[in-house]
Design a protein around this motif. Structure first.
Motif, PDB file in Angstrom:
ATOM      1  N   UNK A 139       0.806  -1.219   0.000  1.00  0.00           N
ATOM      2  CA  UNK A 139       0.000   0.000   0.000  1.00  0.00           C
ATOM      3  C   UNK A 139       0.841   1.273   0.000  1.00  0.00           C
ATOM      4  N   UNK A 140       2.121   1.147   0.377  1.00  0.00           N
ATOM      5  CA  UNK A 140       2.969   2.334   0.522  1.00  0.00           C
ATOM      6  C   UNK A 140       3.745   2.621  -0.759  1.00  0.00           C
ATOM      7  N   UNK A 141       4.140   3.886  -0.958  1.00  0.00           N
ATOM      8  CA  UNK A 141       5.047   4.193  -2.083  1.00  0.00           C
ATOM      9  C   UNK A 141       6.327   3.380  -1.958  1.00  0.00           C
ATOM     10  N   UNK A 142       6.858   2.952  -3.091  1.00  0.00           N
ATOM     11  CA  UNK A 142       8.015   2.062  -3.077  1.00  0.00           C
ATOM     12  C   UNK A 142       9.332   2.834  -3.060  1.00  0.00           C
ATOM     13  N   UNK A 143      10.292   2.260  -2.332  1.00  0.00           N
ATOM     14  CA  UNK A 143      11.684   2.705  -2.367  1.00  0.00           C
ATOM     15  C   UNK A 143      12.539   1.447  -2.204  1.00  0.00           C
ATOM     16  N   UNK A 144      13.849   1.531  -2.386  1.00  0.00           N
ATOM     17  CA  UNK A 144      14.672   0.311  -2.308  1.00  0.00           C
ATOM     18  C   UNK A 144      14.541  -0.446  -0.994  1.00  0.00           C
ATOM     19  N   UNK A 145      14.455   0.289   0.116  1.00  0.00           N
ATOM     20  CA  UNK A 145      14.365  -0.375   1.415  1.00  0.00           C
ATOM     21  C   UNK A 145      13.045  -1.148   1.544  1.00  0.00           C
ATOM     22  N   UNK A 146      11.950  -0.548   1.112  1.00  0.00           N
ATOM     23  CA  UNK A 146      10.653  -1.240   1.201  1.00  0.00           C
ATOM     24  C   UNK A 146      10.601  -2.429   0.243  1.00  0.00           C
ATOM     25  N   UNK A 147      11.240  -2.289  -0.925  1.00  0.00           N
ATOM     26  CA  UNK A 147      11.304  -3.418  -1.839  1.00  0.00           C
ATOM     27  C   UNK A 147      12.008  -4.595  -1.187  1.00  0.00           C
ATOM     28  N   UNK A 148      13.146  -4.323  -0.499  1.00  0.00           N
ATOM     29  CA  UNK A 148      13.876  -5.403   0.163  1.00  0.00           C
ATOM     30  C   UNK A 148      13.081  -5.973   1.331  1.00  0.00           C
ATOM     31  N   UNK A 149      12.368  -5.110   2.061  1.00  0.00           N
ATOM     32  CA  UNK A 149      11.542  -5.607   3.162  1.00  0.00           C
ATOM     33  C   UNK A 149      10.428  -6.507   2.642  1.00  0.00           C
ATOM     34  N   UNK A 150       9.822  -6.115   1.538  1.00  0.00           N
ATOM     35  CA  UNK A 150       8.775  -6.957   0.954  1.00  0.00           C
ATOM     36  C   UNK A 150       9.361  -8.286   0.472  1.00  0.00           C
ATOM     37  N   UNK A 151      10.523  -8.222  -0.151  1.00  0.00           N
ATOM     38  CA  UNK A 151      11.196  -9.439  -0.601  1.00  0.00           C
ATOM     39  C   UNK A 151      11.431 -10.382   0.575  1.00  0.00           C
TER      40      UNK A 151
END
Length: 210
Positions: free
Chosen positions: A53-65
């Motif tokens: 639901x949140x805007x993506x950034x590299x850190x959130x991409x890695x957290x989702x991964x």
């Protein structure tokens, strides 16, 4: 896990979303380690819900991964009722699709070993060959990152796959390499001593497969 979850809530309430997500993921992993699998699944789902639901950034991409890896691991070990290896593999592949070339080696290796484990349990020849490719690539990355002993820890896993495929000669070669490396450190490193014990265990099993 209650402490981690409480801390995550404080960070989220204060607007530090990434720190809150990280603490939720840590709480999920800790819950899984102690056997609180329902709580682990709930916390992992919360991380995935927020990161979608949140805007993506590299850190959130890695957290989702990493959260997808955790979900795949829970599915793999049967935490979700009715979960299958095929579902675990689909989740792991979704996580792999988020992987970037410049992600830290530890994340890339975690991804590769997760996939290899699922492939190993699937057990057919094609899956076992895929498991070998994942482990070989993970070993290469660790060696390139200056972690030869991390790479050596994967030798036993590769040997186990070769044993299951029916290639005890290659398995024996890998296990001898593993033994040489870990004998050098076993007296001062508990992890190396544990790996050496696993190597000896696999070597002892080899005659049963020859």
């Amino acid at each position: 896990t209650t402490l981690f979850r409480s801390a995550a809530g404080h960070f989220l309430a204060a607007g530090d979303v990434d720190a809150g997500l990280l603490r939720l993921l840590r709480a999920a992993r800790k819950a899984a380690r102690i056997g609180a699998t329902e709580q682990a699944a709930m916390l992992t789902g919360r991380v995935l819900q927020l990161t979608s639901a949140l805007p993506q950034n590299p850190e959130r991409r890695r957290l989702r991964l990493r959260a997808l890896c955790e979900r795949a691991r829970l599915q793999w070990h049967g935490t979700f009722e009715g979960a299958t290896l095929a579902e675990a593999l689909a989740t792991a592949r979704e996580a792999r699709s988020l992987l970037a070339e410049d992600d830290p080696p530890r994340i890339q290796v975690e991804m590769a070993t997760l996939l290899a484990g699922i492939y190993y349990d699937m057990g057919d020849l094609t899956s076992l060959e895929r498991a070998l490719r994942e482990l070989t690539e993970a070993s290469r990355r660790l060696t390139a990152a200056g972690d030869p002993y991390g790479a050596a820890r994967l030798l036993n896993d590769q040997a186990a796959v070769h044993i299951r495929i029916g290639d005890p000669v290659q398995a024996a070669h890998l296990l001898q390499e593993s033994r040489k490396l870990f004998e050098r450190r076993a007296h001062e490193d508990r992890l190396a001593a544990r790996e050496l014990a696993e190597t000896h265990h696999l070597l002892a099993r080899l005659p049963l497969h020859v």
